[in-house]
Design a protein around this motif. Structure first.
Motif, PDB file in Angstrom:
ATOM      1  N   THR A   9       0.848  -1.180   0.000  1.00 51.31           N
ATOM      2  CA  THR A   9       0.000   0.000   0.000  1.00 51.31           C
ATOM      3  C   THR A   9       0.888   1.235   0.000  1.00 51.31           C
ATOM      4  O   THR A   9       1.629   1.457   0.957  1.00 51.31           O
ATOM      5  CB  THR A   9      -0.908  -0.021   1.230  1.00 51.31           C
TER       6      THR A   9
ATOM      7  N   ASP B  43     -12.674   3.620   4.347  1.00 48.26           N
ATOM      8  CA  ASP B  43     -11.442   3.924   5.075  1.00 48.26           C
ATOM      9  C   ASP B  43     -10.351   4.422   4.121  1.00 48.26           C
ATOM     10  O   ASP B  43      -9.616   5.351   4.441  1.00 48.26           O
ATOM     11  CB  ASP B  43     -10.975   2.690   5.852  1.00 48.26           C
ATOM     12  N   ALA B  44     -10.277   3.804   2.931  1.00 45.67           N
ATOM     13  CA  ALA B  44      -9.267   4.205   1.949  1.00 45.67           C
ATOM     14  C   ALA B  44      -9.560   5.606   1.408  1.00 45.67           C
ATOM     15  O   ALA B  44      -8.652   6.417   1.194  1.00 45.67           O
ATOM     16  CB  ALA B  44      -9.210   3.199   0.796  1.00 45.67           C
TER      17      ALA B  44
ATOM     18  N   LYS C 265     -11.020   8.001   3.018  1.00 51.24           N
ATOM     19  CA  LYS C 265     -10.641   8.941   4.086  1.00 51.24           C
ATOM     20  C   LYS C 265      -9.145   9.224   4.034  1.00 51.24           C
ATOM     21  O   LYS C 265      -8.692  10.345   4.234  1.00 51.24           O
ATOM     22  CB  LYS C 265     -10.996   8.347   5.446  1.00 51.24           C
ATOM     23  N   LYS C 266      -8.381   8.181   3.780  1.00 46.79           N
ATOM     24  CA  LYS C 266      -6.927   8.281   3.806  1.00 46.79           C
ATOM     25  C   LYS C 266      -6.351   8.928   2.551  1.00 46.79           C
ATOM     26  O   LYS C 266      -5.456   9.751   2.628  1.00 46.79           O
ATOM     27  CB  LYS C 266      -6.351   6.865   3.909  1.00 46.79           C
ATOM     28  N   TYR C 267      -6.855   8.526   1.370  1.00 43.08           N
ATOM     29  CA  TYR C 267      -6.223   8.945   0.107  1.00 43.08           C
ATOM     30  C   TYR C 267      -7.108   9.823  -0.769  1.00 43.08           C
ATOM     31  O   TYR C 267      -6.664  10.307  -1.799  1.00 43.08           O
ATOM     32  CB  TYR C 267      -5.840   7.712  -0.726  1.00 43.08           C
TER      33      TYR C 267
END
Ligand code: HEC
Length: 120
Positions: free
Chosen positions: A40, A83-84, A86-88
């Motif tokens: 990742t 969740d991804a 939110k992160k990217y």
């Protein structure tokens, strides 16, 4: 007659191989920059995306059609990986037609990213 038969045989084998390799080729050319097979980096790995989609869709056809439709027009609402996002941030729209995305999605479903990284 025999020669034509052999020619047809060679052609079908070629077609079978290239259908599989086409997915690998398209994935390597267009997705791998962000989706590393197992690591990742700037986006979830291909192995991770595949795992999430498999958890949601056991059926291959559902997996393929949902993924192809989502990648055609990425939206937070249809995401399986909040969740991804939110992160990217949400994945950008890449402008592929649905048929191409189905070929890529099939490849993602079939390929074991943890074993051979790009499928070659
Ligand atoms: C510019 C970088 C980039 C490229 C190129 C890219 N992606 Fe993504 N992708 C992301 C990011 C970031 C996420 C995580 C955020 C999200 O889910 O929207 C993601 C998420 C995904 C997801 C999970 C969607 C969800 O949220 O349910 C799928 C499926 C996916 N990508 C498929 C592909 C395919 C197939 C290609 C090649 C045709 C590709 N991506 C190319 C950045 C990229």
């Amino acid at each position: 007659m025999m020669r034509i038969f052999l020619l047809l045989l060679a052609f079908s084998i070629f077609n079978l191989c290239s259908a599989q390799n086409l997915g690998a080729l398209l994935f390597s050319g267009n997705c791998i920059t962000c989706h590393h097979p197992t690591k990742t980096i700037s986006a979830p790995s291909a192995a991770e995306v595949k795992k999430r989609y498999k958890e949601a869709f056991e059926d291959k056809e559902e997996f393929v059609s949902y993924m192809a439709t989502w990648v055609k027009k990425p939206t937070p609402e249809g995401s399986l990986m909040h969740d991804a996002i939110k992160k990217y941030g949400v994945m950008p729209e890449l402008g592929f037609d649905e048929e191409t995305l189905r070929v890529i999605s099939k490849y993602i479903y079939e390929n074991d990213f943890t074993k051979h990284e790009t499928g070659y």
